[in-house]
Design a protein around this motif. Sequence first.
Motif, mmCIF file in Angstrom:
data_model
loop_
_atom_site.group_PDB
_atom_site.id
_atom_site.type_symbol
_atom_site.label_atom_id
_atom_site.label_comp_id
_atom_site.label_asym_id
_atom_site.label_seq_id
_atom_site.Cartn_x
_atom_site.Cartn_y
_atom_site.Cartn_z
ATOM 1 N N THR A 188 0.840 -1.208 0.000
ATOM 2 C CA THR A 188 0.000 0.000 0.000
ATOM 3 C C THR A 188 0.875 1.258 0.000
ATOM 4 O O THR A 188 0.571 2.237 -0.691
ATOM 5 C CB THR A 188 -0.935 0.007 1.212
ATOM 6 O OG1 THR A 188 -0.162 -0.194 2.409
ATOM 7 C CG2 THR A 188 -1.983 -1.101 1.099
ATOM 8 N N ASP A 189 1.965 1.233 0.769
ATOM 9 C CA ASP A 189 2.877 2.377 0.797
ATOM 10 C C ASP A 189 3.589 2.534 -0.539
ATOM 11 O O ASP A 189 3.784 3.656 -1.037
ATOM 12 C CB ASP A 189 3.909 2.209 1.920
ATOM 13 C CG ASP A 189 3.281 2.257 3.297
ATOM 14 O OD1 ASP A 189 2.114 2.686 3.398
ATOM 15 O OD2 ASP A 189 3.949 1.855 4.268
ATOM 16 N N LEU A 190 3.989 1.399 -1.110
ATOM 17 C CA LEU A 190 4.674 1.438 -2.404
ATOM 18 C C LEU A 190 3.755 2.012 -3.475
ATOM 19 O O LEU A 190 4.166 2.868 -4.278
ATOM 20 C CB LEU A 190 5.139 0.032 -2.786
ATOM 21 C CG LEU A 190 5.901 -0.107 -4.105
ATOM 22 C CD1 LEU A 190 7.142 0.765 -4.130
ATOM 23 C CD2 LEU A 190 6.274 -1.580 -4.354
ATOM 24 N N ARG A 191 2.517 1.559 -3.480
ATOM 25 C CA ARG A 191 1.543 2.066 -4.449
ATOM 26 C C ARG A 191 1.348 3.573 -4.274
ATOM 27 O O ARG A 191 1.327 4.330 -5.264
ATOM 28 C CB ARG A 191 0.219 1.326 -4.259
ATOM 29 C CG ARG A 191 -0.995 1.970 -4.888
ATOM 30 C CD ARG A 191 -0.899 2.077 -6.376
ATOM 31 N NE ARG A 191 -0.768 0.779 -6.989
ATOM 32 C CZ ARG A 191 -0.369 0.575 -8.241
ATOM 33 N NH1 ARG A 191 -0.021 1.622 -8.990
ATOM 34 N NH2 ARG A 191 -0.284 -0.619 -8.750
ATOM 35 N N THR A 192 1.259 4.037 -3.042
ATOM 36 C CA THR A 192 1.081 5.468 -2.785
ATOM 37 C C THR A 192 2.266 6.268 -3.309
ATOM 38 O O THR A 192 2.102 7.321 -3.941
ATOM 39 C CB THR A 192 0.906 5.719 -1.273
ATOM 40 O OG1 THR A 192 -0.284 5.061 -0.829
ATOM 41 C CG2 THR A 192 0.801 7.205 -0.979
ATOM 42 N N GLN A 193 3.481 5.783 -3.075
ATOM 43 C CA GLN A 193 4.674 6.522 -3.500
ATOM 44 C C GLN A 193 4.815 6.545 -5.028
ATOM 45 O O GLN A 193 5.257 7.545 -5.598
ATOM 46 C CB GLN A 193 5.914 5.916 -2.855
ATOM 47 C CG GLN A 193 5.977 6.156 -1.354
ATOM 48 C CD GLN A 193 7.327 5.816 -0.750
ATOM 49 O OE1 GLN A 193 8.345 5.799 -1.438
ATOM 50 N NE2 GLN A 193 7.334 5.540 0.548
ATOM 51 N N ILE A 194 4.437 5.457 -5.682
ATOM 52 C CA ILE A 194 4.485 5.437 -7.155
ATOM 53 C C ILE A 194 3.478 6.425 -7.726
ATOM 54 O O ILE A 194 3.780 7.184 -8.661
ATOM 55 C CB ILE A 194 4.233 4.013 -7.689
ATOM 56 C CG1 ILE A 194 5.401 3.095 -7.322
ATOM 57 C CG2 ILE A 194 4.031 4.037 -9.214
ATOM 58 C CD1 ILE A 194 5.151 1.634 -7.619
ATOM 59 N N ASN A 195 2.274 6.446 -7.158
ATOM 60 C CA ASN A 195 1.265 7.407 -7.615
ATOM 61 C C ASN A 195 1.716 8.849 -7.389
ATOM 62 O O ASN A 195 1.493 9.726 -8.234
ATOM 63 C CB ASN A 195 -0.055 7.154 -6.897
ATOM 64 C CG ASN A 195 -0.766 5.906 -7.390
ATOM 65 O OD1 ASN A 195 -0.479 5.405 -8.477
ATOM 66 N ND2 ASN A 195 -1.674 5.372 -6.586
#
Length: 420
Positions: free
Chosen positions: A127-134
């Motif tokens: 979830t954190d990785l997805r947020t940072q990519i976005n």
Amino acid sequence: MLQVIDPVASTPQTILAGGWRQMADQLARDVGERVRFHRLAAKKTQAVVAGLAGITADYLYQIERGKKIPTLPVLLTLGRALDLPPAALIDDSSHEVAPPHRRVAGEDLHRAMTLPVPADEEPMPLTDLRTQINEAWQLWQSSPTRYSQVSGLLGQLIVEVERALRADTSADAGIEAYRAAADLYGLTRTVAKRTGRVDLAFLAADRAQRAAEASGDSLRVGAARWNLAHVALAERHHDVAEDIAMSAAHDLREHSGPDAAAVYGSLVLVAGVAAARRRDTWTARDRIRSVTPVAWKTGERNTLWTAFGPTNVAMHAVSIEVEAGETSQACHLAEEIEHERSPSIERRVAFLLEQARSYQQRKDYGSALVLLHSAEREAPEDVAYRPLAHDILRSVVQRANRTTAKEAAHLADRLSVPVS
């Protein structure tokens, strides 16, 4: 039909002499343009440079206009007056290097893409990785300093994505990791391309496609092929880009919903540009027309960061006319577009540069420079990084009137753009 040559008027000697004259005229123009550019970039008047070189201002004027070829002693003194090696005034090919900021960004990305991933740390929560990519994508599409900001984030994000892909997780988590990888490598592709590393752009596009296919997400597969088609365009493989884009578009035709329609439309737009670059303007225009009603149905949409909608379609119509050399039509179409409505700063700047190129082609260098200034206000780093901006600046410096050329040289100097 055979061409009849007058044996008196066209002797070998006259043909040879004519060839030498053409070569000499071209050399005079090239040297003159370089002398003028470096003088303006150095912010020196003709009178000052002529005085330092020990020649008259009128002689320097004729050199800069390509009317006279300077002798070797004059070239030496001009080089000293401009603080340049004389060879730079004759052949500047050795000086066509990437500016330092662009070179460093490419080197950092190369290390992130090729060095082994450290295995001594736990992967970041998805979830954190997805947020940072976005967030990185959002910066790339909205920030005036996107190169500086995003280039500094990509290295660690690539490491985290690779850790996520190698983690022993559930099937659902694995799919999410592949989706994250597809999105990140799509971003990496465009950053690599803009920093002059087409080799890394191809590697990133390939990784994005593999990750998208592994995720089983048909929209991400389409977006990944859109990325791959852009790399093929950058490599001038126009037929390949067209085949990739149209094949992917065909695969999406049976999918319903506005997101699928947006990715489909983006693919057709890329195929339209590819057709224009292989000089099939009618096919290119047909493709633009075919997705216009699709864009009105989807509205301005940024599915998987493809920025498809009526504004982007209209911008591509301008690009097609510029590629076709129809500069009057390109300028006319551009006047009707509110480019601020595009969600992507990349597309907005690309549109401004396309307009500048159309004015450059019409030898309206003043208008071209105005649009370069507009692009600089929108995103100064884009003007500093994009080769098209460099080409337009170079043309304005070398061919515009004195006032416009001097202003263009100041812009090039301010942005450290290599236009010599």
